[in-house]
Structures are given as C-alpha cells and as structure tokens.
Scaffold this active site. Structure first.
Site, PDB file in Angstrom:
ATOM      1  N   HIS A  54      -3.670   4.089   7.211  1.00 30.12           N
ATOM      2  CA  HIS A  54      -2.234   4.342   7.271  1.00 30.12           C
ATOM      3  C   HIS A  54      -2.045   5.405   8.349  1.00 30.12           C
ATOM      4  O   HIS A  54      -2.923   6.256   8.539  1.00 30.12           O
ATOM      5  CB  HIS A  54      -1.696   4.951   5.974  1.00 30.12           C
ATOM      6  CG  HIS A  54      -1.890   4.132   4.734  1.00 30.12           C
ATOM      7  ND1 HIS A  54      -3.048   4.159   4.009  1.00 30.12           N
ATOM      8  CD2 HIS A  54      -1.042   3.300   4.077  1.00 30.12           C
ATOM      9  CE1 HIS A  54      -2.911   3.370   2.959  1.00 30.12           C
ATOM     10  NE2 HIS A  54      -1.708   2.828   2.978  1.00 30.12           N
ATOM     11  N   ASP A  73      -2.912   8.833   7.193  1.00 32.36           N
ATOM     12  CA  ASP A  73      -4.321   9.139   6.879  1.00 32.36           C
ATOM     13  C   ASP A  73      -4.996   9.779   8.078  1.00 32.36           C
ATOM     14  O   ASP A  73      -5.809  10.688   7.933  1.00 32.36           O
ATOM     15  CB  ASP A  73      -5.143   7.879   6.566  1.00 32.36           C
ATOM     16  CG  ASP A  73      -4.536   7.012   5.485  1.00 32.36           C
ATOM     17  OD1 ASP A  73      -3.816   7.561   4.650  1.00 32.36           O
ATOM     18  OD2 ASP A  73      -4.805   5.795   5.495  1.00 32.36           O
ATOM     19  N   GLU A 104       0.794  -7.315   1.319  1.00 33.80           N
ATOM     20  CA  GLU A 104      -0.162  -7.095   0.228  1.00 33.80           C
ATOM     21  C   GLU A 104       0.589  -7.049  -1.097  1.00 33.80           C
ATOM     22  O   GLU A 104       1.275  -6.071  -1.397  1.00 33.80           O
ATOM     23  CB  GLU A 104      -0.903  -5.771   0.484  1.00 33.80           C
ATOM     24  CG  GLU A 104      -1.989  -5.503  -0.530  1.00 33.80           C
ATOM     25  CD  GLU A 104      -2.746  -4.225  -0.213  1.00 33.80           C
ATOM     26  OE1 GLU A 104      -2.924  -3.882   0.972  1.00 33.80           O
ATOM     27  OE2 GLU A 104      -3.149  -3.546  -1.177  1.00 33.80           O
TER      28      GLU A 104
HETATM   29  C1  XUL Z   1      -2.108   0.639  -2.968  1.00 32.34           C
HETATM   30  C2  XUL Z   1      -2.777  -0.098  -1.881  1.00 32.34           C
HETATM   31  C3  XUL Z   1      -2.534   0.383  -0.494  1.00 32.34           C
HETATM   32  C4  XUL Z   1      -2.507  -0.688   0.532  1.00 32.34           C
HETATM   33  C5  XUL Z   1      -2.141  -0.225   1.923  1.00 32.34           C
HETATM   34  O1  XUL Z   1      -2.330   0.121  -4.227  1.00 32.34           O
HETATM   35  O2  XUL Z   1      -3.506  -1.019  -2.131  1.00 32.34           O
HETATM   36  O3  XUL Z   1      -3.494   1.332  -0.185  1.00 32.34           O
HETATM   37  O4  XUL Z   1      -3.727  -1.346   0.616  1.00 32.34           O
HETATM   38  O5  XUL Z   1      -0.952   0.463   1.971  1.00 32.34           O
HETATM   39 CO    CO Z   2      -4.749  -2.205  -0.953  1.00 34.80          CO
END
Ligand code: XUL
Ligand code: CO
Length: 448
Positions: free
Chosen positions: A111, A114, A242
């Site tokens: 991210h 991060d 996701e």
């Molecule tokens: C949170 C999660 C995140 C995503 C990216 O549950 O999985 O870390 O992978 O934002």
């Molecule tokens: Co994730």
C-alpha cells in the site's frame, strides 16, 4: 536474483534460503519449494509467483486491540533512536529488500502508506511516495525483484471512517482519488503487474443512515475513472478487486466473488478487472477458499491470490500463514485447471502471531507458506495427470452428452418437451457422487 546489500544488515544470522528437500531438518530451508523444478513445462517459481506483503511483514508490530506491539523493528524509530519518518521509510525499504532477496521471493506488494509516510498534507504525502518509489525502483533493478501489485490505503486515516469511493462526503471521495492516482503512478513507475482495490471501508455500519444505491453508483464511477486514468498513465496490467464480506465494516459491498463479478458486469468493468481472492476472506464470507477461486475461474476472472488462512475455531480474519496442504492441493487444482495465475501471483497476506518475536520467525513463516503451496502444486499436478477427478466428474455429467440431455444443453428443447421427457420415465438413476473416494484419493496422493 542478487542478494541486496544496504547500509546495514537487518536480518543478521540468516543467509539466502535454499531448497534442501524433505530430509533436511534445517528450519531455514525449503523442503518442497524447489524454484527450478519443472512441472507442466514451467518452473515452480513461474507457477507460484510468490510475493511478500509489505504491510504485515515490515509494518505489523503484533499490536492488537488489547495491547501494543511486541516486536521492535531495528529499522523503526524507538526509544534509543530518533529518526524522521522518511529515514525510517528508507531503512524499512532496505530491510524489506534484504528480506525479499534472502527469501528468494520474486515479488512484493504494498500500500502507498506501507512504503512511505503520510504527511500533514496530501501533496506532501504524494511527494513522499514519489521519493520512496524512486528508491524502490533502484532496489528492484539491483535485485531483480518485481512488484506484483500496488494499492492505496483508503482505510487507515480517520477521514476514511466512512470509506473513500463510497463516502457520503464528496471531498473525501476526491481525496481517495488523489491517493489512488498517486498509487497508480507509483505502480506504473515500478512496472507493477497488477493494481488492487480492496474496499476495506466501502460498505456500511447501518442502513439507517446509508444511501446504498448512491454509494454503489459512486464506487462504480470511481473505479471506471481510476481505470481510465491508469490506462492513460500507461498501466498495462490487470486491475483487481479483492472481495471481503465484512471487517472493518459490518457489511462490505465487495462481499464475495459472485457479488463482485455481478457488480463488474453491471458497470461494464469486467474487461479490465479481475479478482484477487484471499483465503481468509472466503471463509469469512461463509465460503471455502476453493469455492471463491472456482467462481472466478468459471468467469475467467481469476486474477491473483492473497494466500493465508483463518482459524476454524473463530470466524475472524486471523491472517495466518497457510500450512494446510490439503487446502493448497484443492486451490492449485483450480489454478492449474484455469490455466495458471497469468499476471497474478501468490501474495502472503499473512502475519506472524503476536508472540512470534524472533528475527527468524518471519522467514520460517514464509518458508512454511511457500512449501505448503509448492507441495500443493506437485500433488495437484499428479492428481490432474491421473485423470481420476476428470473421469469421475465427466461420468457424473455424462447424461448431458447424449440424447435429450445433449439437446437440452444446446437449447434445442422447449420447457414442455423437457417436462414430457420425464413423464416417459419409470425410474430415475441415483448415481453416486463418490465424494469419499475423491477425498481418499487426495490423501493418498499427498504421500505419493
Ligand atoms: C485486508 C486485506 C488487505 C488487502 C490490500 O483484509 O486483505 O490487506 O489485501 O488492501
Ligand atoms: Co488481502
């Protein structure tokens, strides 16, 4: 791949992790993951495309809602060392590349927040990200390690308490756009192969104060605009959504794979977007990991995997490292049948337990996860080669390959004809599903 040498060694006492095979008792060696082993014409490394998640590995201190961190990172400011945020970020980057190269992992994921610190203003935060991106690029070049995907953290800052793309306040939605734009720029600069949207707070706590229709519309518009910008900025990779059903929100709009695929098709986004399936998000949604993978594979939208596991005893997102080989076998059967992960990979979105505090633990956790998937790949390959699964499945549906069944699948029967066919029958075949046999065969192949 070259070992990274920064100004200082952070993971002292750990050398490059090598494949030593099943007979080795060295905890810092691979037992199954042999990167150069060829399976179906491709190396294990090419099949599995492992990635390390920057956030859990280099930002996660073990803190939980009941207590602070249990790990003090040598690259972080602590009581003895006072550093500014950018120096800390640079040190962390060095530590990360040292770790990636010692683990011989080909990819990483991050991210924006991060890798680079949030500043007072959005503009300064973007400047920070640009600086660190330049540094990351140098380290990628030096080591050959690549970016699997980048993303923006649109859930930690208090302004995102009601989400970003679905925020009731337009200015906050716009702030999300400025962050995503910068994160896409960083991903393009680092030649990231995918860009992920995880809608952590894109959902609601209560329907009583929520205009769900407007929020979903806004989210679709935001994603379309981000896609258009990304393509303009030269991003040629895959956009990934996701799914996760809840946590931190009570209800998240990207609930599960089926919901996300429906959403992408509703808003004509399915040509640019695929899905990033996380094992623990699948179980949180009341599905199995394999179910979510299969739903994506059937829609030709399996993009990438966040590899981890939950704990059957409690439903939470515990983000543990995957160790259950039965699970990885099932997952890799779906992946192999789908023709592989394409530009995606296996990203360990997993964290150490709060009481795992040795420097070695982070290596050991990743080694375990990589070995579990490597063995999963081997077993899945031999199961698929044996044809036992495809034969049983094909026989199970054989009535659709001949006669009236075939006509039905071709759309050559109307509903009345369909109903009449049944009236002519006196008995209806009860064909065994043979589930136990298939389960036993997996156990047998695990040890072959
Ligand atoms: C949170 C999660 C995140 C995503 C990216 O549950 O999985 O870390 O992978 O934002
Ligand atoms: Co994730």
């Amino acid at each position: 791949m070259a070992l990274f040498k920064g100004n200082r060694e952070y993971f002292t006492g750990v050398n490059e992790i090598k494949f030593e095979g099943l007979e080795s008792d060295n905890p810092l060696a691979f037992k199954f993951y042999n990167p150069t082993k060829i399976i179906r014409g491709k190396s294990m490394k090419e099949h599995l495309r492992f990635a390390v998640a920057y956030w859990h590995s280099f930002c996660g201190t073990g803190a939980d809602p009941f207590g602070g961190g249990t790990r003090t990172f040598p690259w972080e400011q602590n009581n003895e060392t006072k550093m500014d945020a950018m120096t800390t970020a640079m040190n962390k980057l060095d530590a990360a590349f040292e770790f990636f190269s010692k683990l011989s992992v080909p990819y990483y994921c991050f991210h924006d927040r991060d890798i680079s610190p949030e500043a007072e203003t959005l503009k300064d935060s973007i400047n920070n990200l640009e600086k660190i991106t330049g540094e990351a690029k140098l380290r990628q070049k030096e080591t050959g390690i690549k970016l699997l995907w980048g993303t923006a953290n649109l859930f930690s800052h208090p302004r995102f308490m009601n989400g970003a793309a679905t925020n009731p306040e337009f200015k906050i939605l716009a702030s999300g756009a400025s962050q995503v734009k910068a994160a896409i720029d960083a991903t393009v600069e680092l030649e990231g192969e995918n860009y992920v949207f995880w809608g952590g707070r894109e959902g609601y706590g209560s329907l009583l104060n929520t205009d769900m229709a407007l929020e979903r519309e806004n989210m679709a518009r935001f994603l379309s605009m981000a896609r258009d910008y990304g393509r303009k900025a030269g991003f040629k990779g895959t956009f990934l959504i996701e799914p996760k059903p809840m946590e931190p929100t009570k209800h998240q709009y990207d609930f599960d794979a089926a919901t996300v695929i429906g959403f992408l098709k509703e808003y004509d986004l399915h040509r640019d977007f695929k899905l990033n399936i996380e094992a623990n998000h699948a179980t949180l949604a009341g599905h199995s990991f394999t179910h979510e993978l299969q739903v994506c594979a059937d829609a030709n939208m399996l993009g990438s995997i966040d590899a981890n596991r939950g704990d059957a005893q409690n439903g939470w997102d515990t983000d543990q490292f995957p160790v259950d080989i039965y699970q990885t076998v099932e997952a890799m059967m779906v992946v192999l049948n789908a023709g592989g992960l394409g530009s995606g990979g296996l990203n360990f979105d997993a964290k150490l337990r709060r009481n795992s505090t040795d420097t070695e633990d982070l290596f050991i956790a990743h080694i375990g996860g990589m070995d579990a998937f490597a063995r999963g790949l081997e077993v899945a390959d031999s199961l698929l080669n044996s044809n036992v699964f495809s034969t049983i499945k094909s026989n199970r549906y054989s009535s659709y390959k001949i006669g009236d069944g075939l006509k039905f699948t071709k759309g050559e029967l109307d509903f009345e004809q369909l109903a009449t066919i049944a009236l002519k029958e006196k008995t209806f075949p009860l064909v065994s599903g043979r589930q136990e046999l298939l389960e036993n065969i997996i156990n047998q192949y695990l040890f072959r």
